[in-house]
Write a protein that holds these residues in place. Structure first.
Motif, mmCIF file in Angstrom:
data_model
loop_
_atom_site.group_PDB
_atom_site.id
_atom_site.type_symbol
_atom_site.label_atom_id
_atom_site.label_comp_id
_atom_site.label_asym_id
_atom_site.label_seq_id
_atom_site.Cartn_x
_atom_site.Cartn_y
_atom_site.Cartn_z
ATOM 1 N N VAL A 111 0.893 -1.171 0.023
ATOM 2 C CA VAL A 111 -0.024 -0.156 0.006
ATOM 3 C C VAL A 111 0.740 1.412 0.085
ATOM 4 O O VAL A 111 1.703 1.425 0.883
ATOM 5 N N ALA A 112 0.436 2.304 -0.927
ATOM 6 C CA ALA A 112 1.289 3.223 -1.005
ATOM 7 C C ALA A 112 0.927 4.172 0.130
ATOM 8 O O ALA A 112 0.352 5.248 0.010
ATOM 9 N N THR A 113 1.727 3.993 1.226
ATOM 10 C CA THR A 113 1.442 4.954 2.265
ATOM 11 C C THR A 113 2.358 6.364 2.311
ATOM 12 O O THR A 113 3.402 6.189 1.613
ATOM 13 N N PRO A 114 1.977 7.286 2.969
ATOM 14 C CA PRO A 114 2.913 8.467 2.729
ATOM 15 C C PRO A 114 4.272 8.266 3.022
ATOM 16 O O PRO A 114 5.329 8.774 2.487
ATOM 17 N N GLU A 115 4.533 7.518 4.131
ATOM 18 C CA GLU A 115 5.830 7.154 4.561
ATOM 19 C C GLU A 115 6.706 6.290 3.478
ATOM 20 O O GLU A 115 7.864 6.678 3.016
ATOM 21 N N VAL A 117 5.871 6.348 0.345
ATOM 22 C CA VAL A 117 6.194 7.384 -0.775
ATOM 23 C C VAL A 117 7.363 8.220 -0.505
ATOM 24 O O VAL A 117 8.479 8.256 -1.371
ATOM 25 N N VAL A 118 7.668 8.797 0.757
ATOM 26 C CA VAL A 118 8.915 9.561 0.995
ATOM 27 C C VAL A 118 9.857 8.544 1.041
ATOM 28 O O VAL A 118 10.824 9.107 0.410
ATOM 29 N N ALA A 119 10.214 7.403 1.463
ATOM 30 C CA ALA A 119 11.072 6.794 1.499
ATOM 31 C C ALA A 119 11.672 6.326 0.166
ATOM 32 O O ALA A 119 12.763 6.276 -0.472
ATOM 33 N N GLY A 125 16.238 9.662 -5.194
ATOM 34 C CA GLY A 125 16.961 10.862 -5.187
ATOM 35 C C GLY A 125 18.503 10.581 -5.113
ATOM 36 O O GLY A 125 19.419 10.864 -5.602
ATOM 37 N N HIS A 126 18.727 9.353 -4.167
ATOM 38 C CA HIS A 126 20.127 8.922 -4.012
ATOM 39 C C HIS A 126 20.631 8.230 -5.299
ATOM 40 O O HIS A 126 21.710 8.603 -5.601
#
Length: 187
Positions: A111-115, A117-119, A125-126
């Motif tokens: 499930v695409a939880t906000p956490e 998605v941020v991770a 980005g890395h």
């Protein structure tokens, strides 16, 4: 501060693991290519399978340093790759239909939880930062192989370089990504 010593020890182990990968993987490339050429219906796909083995090994060994028999370890990874491909093809009826992206499979319980998605954005980005550090030809060869799914032969023709150079560029990019991301996202 004891926590800092543990982190420094973990970083030293990761660096040692990456250095071992840098020497072990290229040393056994010919063996892996021969292994796949003898087992694949299309021997031209051998190099692509070798790169997949490298990706799996990098992901599996990033935190480890104690592999004594690289030849056996890599051959086991190669055999596992063939087994996985065979099982996937059997489960999907061997090409009698068009497969969906793994991320779009109906059975996904992620499930695409906000956490998450941020991770995921941070990991992306890395990876993007690490890719930006690569030589442009190396980066392009890697992206064409790993993102676009092109064969090494097609990439070589497109970039005007030899197939062996494509192989070296993809290997260099995988090792660089493993080093910069700690093995997270190099596959």
């Amino acid at each position: 501060m004891p926590g800092g010593a543990d982190m420094a020890g973990a970083e030293a182990e990761r660096v040692l693991a990456v250095e071992m990968l840098e020497t072990a993987l290229p040393r056994h490339r010919d063996l892996l290519q021969a292994y796949f050429r003898n087992r694949l219906p299309c021997p031209q796909d051998a190099e692509d399978h070798v790169q997949e083995v490298y990706s799996r090994v990098i992901a599996a060994t990033a935190p480890q340093t104690g592999i004594a028999n690289w030849k056996g370890f890599l051959l086991r990874a190669a055999a596992n790759l063939l087994t996985d491909n065979f099982r996937r093809d059997q489960a999907r009826a061997g090409g009698r239909h068009v497969s969906l992206d793994d991320d779009l499979d109906a059975g996904s319980d992620e499930v695409a939880t906000p956490e998450r998605v941020v991770a995921a954005r941070q990991r992306l980005g890395h990876v993007q930062a690490a890719l930006a550090e690569l030589d442009p030809v190396c980066r392009e060869a890697f992206l064409l192989c790993r993102v676009e799914g092109m064969s090494h032969r097609d990439i070589a023709a497109r970039l005007g370089i030899e197939v062996g150079a494509v192989t070296r560029h993809v290997e260099r990019a995988l090792i660089h990504l493993a080093r910069r991301t700690g093995g997270r996202g190099a596959a």
